[in-house]
Design a protein around this motif. Structure first.
Motif, PDB file in Angstrom:
ATOM      1  N   HIS A  10     -37.179  52.523  -3.281  1.00 59.86           N
ATOM      2  CA  HIS A  10     -38.458  51.984  -2.766  1.00 59.86           C
ATOM      3  C   HIS A  10     -39.043  51.837  -3.238  1.00 59.86           C
ATOM      4  O   HIS A  10     -39.478  50.839  -4.406  1.00 59.86           O
ATOM      5  CB  HIS A  10     -38.193  52.994  -1.530  1.00 59.86           C
ATOM      6  CG  HIS A  10     -37.357  52.835  -0.585  1.00 59.86           C
ATOM      7  ND1 HIS A  10     -36.568  53.745  -0.095  1.00 59.86           N
ATOM      8  CD2 HIS A  10     -37.925  52.230   0.453  1.00 59.86           C
ATOM      9  CE1 HIS A  10     -35.767  53.901   0.624  1.00 59.86           C
ATOM     10  NE2 HIS A  10     -36.022  52.682   1.250  1.00 59.86           N
ATOM     11  N   ASP A  68     -35.864  48.542  -1.801  1.00 61.54           N
ATOM     12  CA  ASP A  68     -36.502  48.340  -0.207  1.00 61.54           C
ATOM     13  C   ASP A  68     -37.122  47.963   0.279  1.00 61.54           C
ATOM     14  O   ASP A  68     -37.947  48.655  -0.473  1.00 61.54           O
ATOM     15  CB  ASP A  68     -35.256  49.070   0.965  1.00 61.54           C
ATOM     16  CG  ASP A  68     -33.654  49.350   1.304  1.00 61.54           C
ATOM     17  OD1 ASP A  68     -33.200  48.781   0.228  1.00 61.54           O
ATOM     18  OD2 ASP A  68     -33.341  50.043   1.613  1.00 61.54           O
ATOM     19  N   ASP A  69     -37.147  47.268   0.884  1.00 63.27           N
ATOM     20  CA  ASP A  69     -38.762  46.848   1.698  1.00 63.27           C
ATOM     21  C   ASP A  69     -39.926  46.046   0.934  1.00 63.27           C
ATOM     22  O   ASP A  69     -40.638  45.870   1.181  1.00 63.27           O
ATOM     23  CB  ASP A  69     -39.939  48.490   1.491  1.00 63.27           C
ATOM     24  CG  ASP A  69     -39.385  49.511   3.036  1.00 63.27           C
ATOM     25  OD1 ASP A  69     -38.082  48.865   3.739  1.00 63.27           O
ATOM     26  OD2 ASP A  69     -39.307  50.517   2.664  1.00 63.27           O
ATOM     27  N   TRP A 104     -44.221  50.868   9.566  1.00 68.95           N
ATOM     28  CA  TRP A 104     -43.256  51.812  10.697  1.00 68.95           C
ATOM     29  C   TRP A 104     -43.977  53.621   9.821  1.00 68.95           C
ATOM     30  O   TRP A 104     -43.682  54.269  10.407  1.00 68.95           O
ATOM     31  CB  TRP A 104     -41.821  51.878  10.086  1.00 68.95           C
ATOM     32  CG  TRP A 104     -41.248  51.522   8.929  1.00 68.95           C
ATOM     33  CD1 TRP A 104     -40.921  52.598   7.767  1.00 68.95           C
ATOM     34  CD2 TRP A 104     -42.180  51.000   8.078  1.00 68.95           C
ATOM     35  NE1 TRP A 104     -40.666  51.901   6.638  1.00 68.95           N
ATOM     36  CE2 TRP A 104     -41.305  50.596   6.734  1.00 68.95           C
ATOM     37  CE3 TRP A 104     -42.263  49.323   8.385  1.00 68.95           C
ATOM     38  CZ2 TRP A 104     -41.192  50.299   5.853  1.00 68.95           C
ATOM     39  CZ3 TRP A 104     -41.932  48.507   7.017  1.00 68.95           C
ATOM     40  CH2 TRP A 104     -41.631  48.093   5.481  1.00 68.95           C
ATOM     41  N   HIS A 134     -33.243  42.840   5.258  1.00 65.86           N
ATOM     42  CA  HIS A 134     -33.652  44.187   5.933  1.00 65.86           C
ATOM     43  C   HIS A 134     -34.333  44.440   7.473  1.00 65.86           C
ATOM     44  O   HIS A 134     -35.186  45.052   8.033  1.00 65.86           O
ATOM     45  CB  HIS A 134     -34.557  44.819   4.566  1.00 65.86           C
ATOM     46  CG  HIS A 134     -34.485  46.417   4.941  1.00 65.86           C
ATOM     47  ND1 HIS A 134     -33.694  47.597   4.789  1.00 65.86           N
ATOM     48  CD2 HIS A 134     -36.047  47.274   5.170  1.00 65.86           C
ATOM     49  CE1 HIS A 134     -34.021  48.686   4.837  1.00 65.86           C
ATOM     50  NE2 HIS A 134     -35.118  48.618   4.160  1.00 65.86           N
ATOM     51  N   HIS A 138     -39.131  46.623  10.763  1.00 68.70           N
ATOM     52  CA  HIS A 138     -38.252  47.162   9.988  1.00 68.70           C
ATOM     53  C   HIS A 138     -38.479  48.321  11.242  1.00 68.70           C
ATOM     54  O   HIS A 138     -38.782  49.741  11.820  1.00 68.70           O
ATOM     55  CB  HIS A 138     -38.588  47.378   9.085  1.00 68.70           C
ATOM     56  CG  HIS A 138     -38.402  49.196   8.047  1.00 68.70           C
ATOM     57  ND1 HIS A 138     -37.896  50.772   8.500  1.00 68.70           N
ATOM     58  CD2 HIS A 138     -37.975  48.669   7.132  1.00 68.70           C
ATOM     59  CE1 HIS A 138     -37.755  51.045   7.413  1.00 68.70           C
ATOM     60  NE2 HIS A 138     -37.737  49.847   6.493  1.00 68.70           N
TER      61      HIS A 138
END
Ligand SMILES: [Zn+2]
Length: 240
Positions: A10, A68-69, A104, A134, A138
């Protein structure tokens, strides 16, 4: 179908603001340790397009690096470092948050971290990095209705395909939360692969990933990337 070991990453950086996100945040030196290990052991970094283009076996020395992200700080260090070493990685973007932040996490009291905007993501894709879905928001997909999950996936896929001018065939479940009927939902939306973290019925729509964190040293990587781990995967994953 035998998937290579897939690392889930991440945040990659030394900024103190990222400390809130351990173990999902690693330092620059931890990242270097992983990349050095890959190079030293002659392991090839793969994304889904290069992996599907070529046949591989359980003996192939391969890894997929997934991030991710799509945080903006990746542009400062991780992306250039991967480019310098000619390594591949796949980045997963929650499209509703593009140019925004990890709201989030902020809702849970964690620090805010900026996410790449459209032009930054386009640049990363143009540099040869694969981009995947993704979800749009989220959110844990297993808490949504089937109709809402379809909407999350096709909205995000449409946005990325229009922005990048390529087809987007892979996705990663936010929080690794895999909904029921995931296979039929992904198939209906034109996905070839879905990434979870751990799923008891691991298959091409819920592929297992391992977390790489600051505590992982050479011996941990030896076991996470070992042949015996891959044999175990071959035995336990459904091959379809
Ligand atoms: Zn995420």
């Amino acid at each position: 179908m035998t998937f290579p070991p897939i690392a889930m990453l991440h945040h990659i950086g030394d900024d103190a603001v990222l400390d809130d996100h351990k173990p999902y945040s690693i330092t620059r030196s931890s990242f270097i340790r992983l990349l050095d290990y890959i190079e030293r052991n002659g392991i090839e970094t793969k994304d889904f397009s290069s992996w599907t283009a070529q046949s591989s076996s359980i003996f192939s020395k391969q890894i997929m690096l997934t991030i991710d992200d799509c945080y903006r700080h990746l542009l400062d260090f991780a992306i250039p470092e991967l480019q310098r070493r000619k390594m591949r990685a796949i980045l997963y973007m929650p499209t509703a948050h593009m140019g925004g932040n990890n709201s989030w996490d902020v809702e849970q009291g964690k620090s805010s971290v900026e996410i790449m905007n459209e032009s930054e993501l386009k640049d990363v894709a143009a540099a040869g990095f694969e981009i995947g879905v993704h979800a749009h928001n989220h959110v844990p997909l297993d808490e949504l209705s089937t109709e809402e999950i379809h909407k999350e996936l096709h909205t995000s896929k449409d946005i990325l395909e229009k922005l990048l001018g390529t087809s987007v065939k892979t996705m990663a479940y936010p929080f690794g939360r895999v909904p029921e009927n995931y296979g039929s939902i992904l198939k209906a939306n034109g996905f070839d692969f879905g990434l979870g973290i751990y799923h008891p019925k691991g298959d091409r729509y819920a592929i297992r990933r391992f977390i790489y964190h600051d505590g992982d040293q050479e011996k941990h990587l030896n076991s996470k990337l070992s042949l015996s781990y891959r044999v175990y995967r071959q035995l336990t994953d459904r091959n379809k």
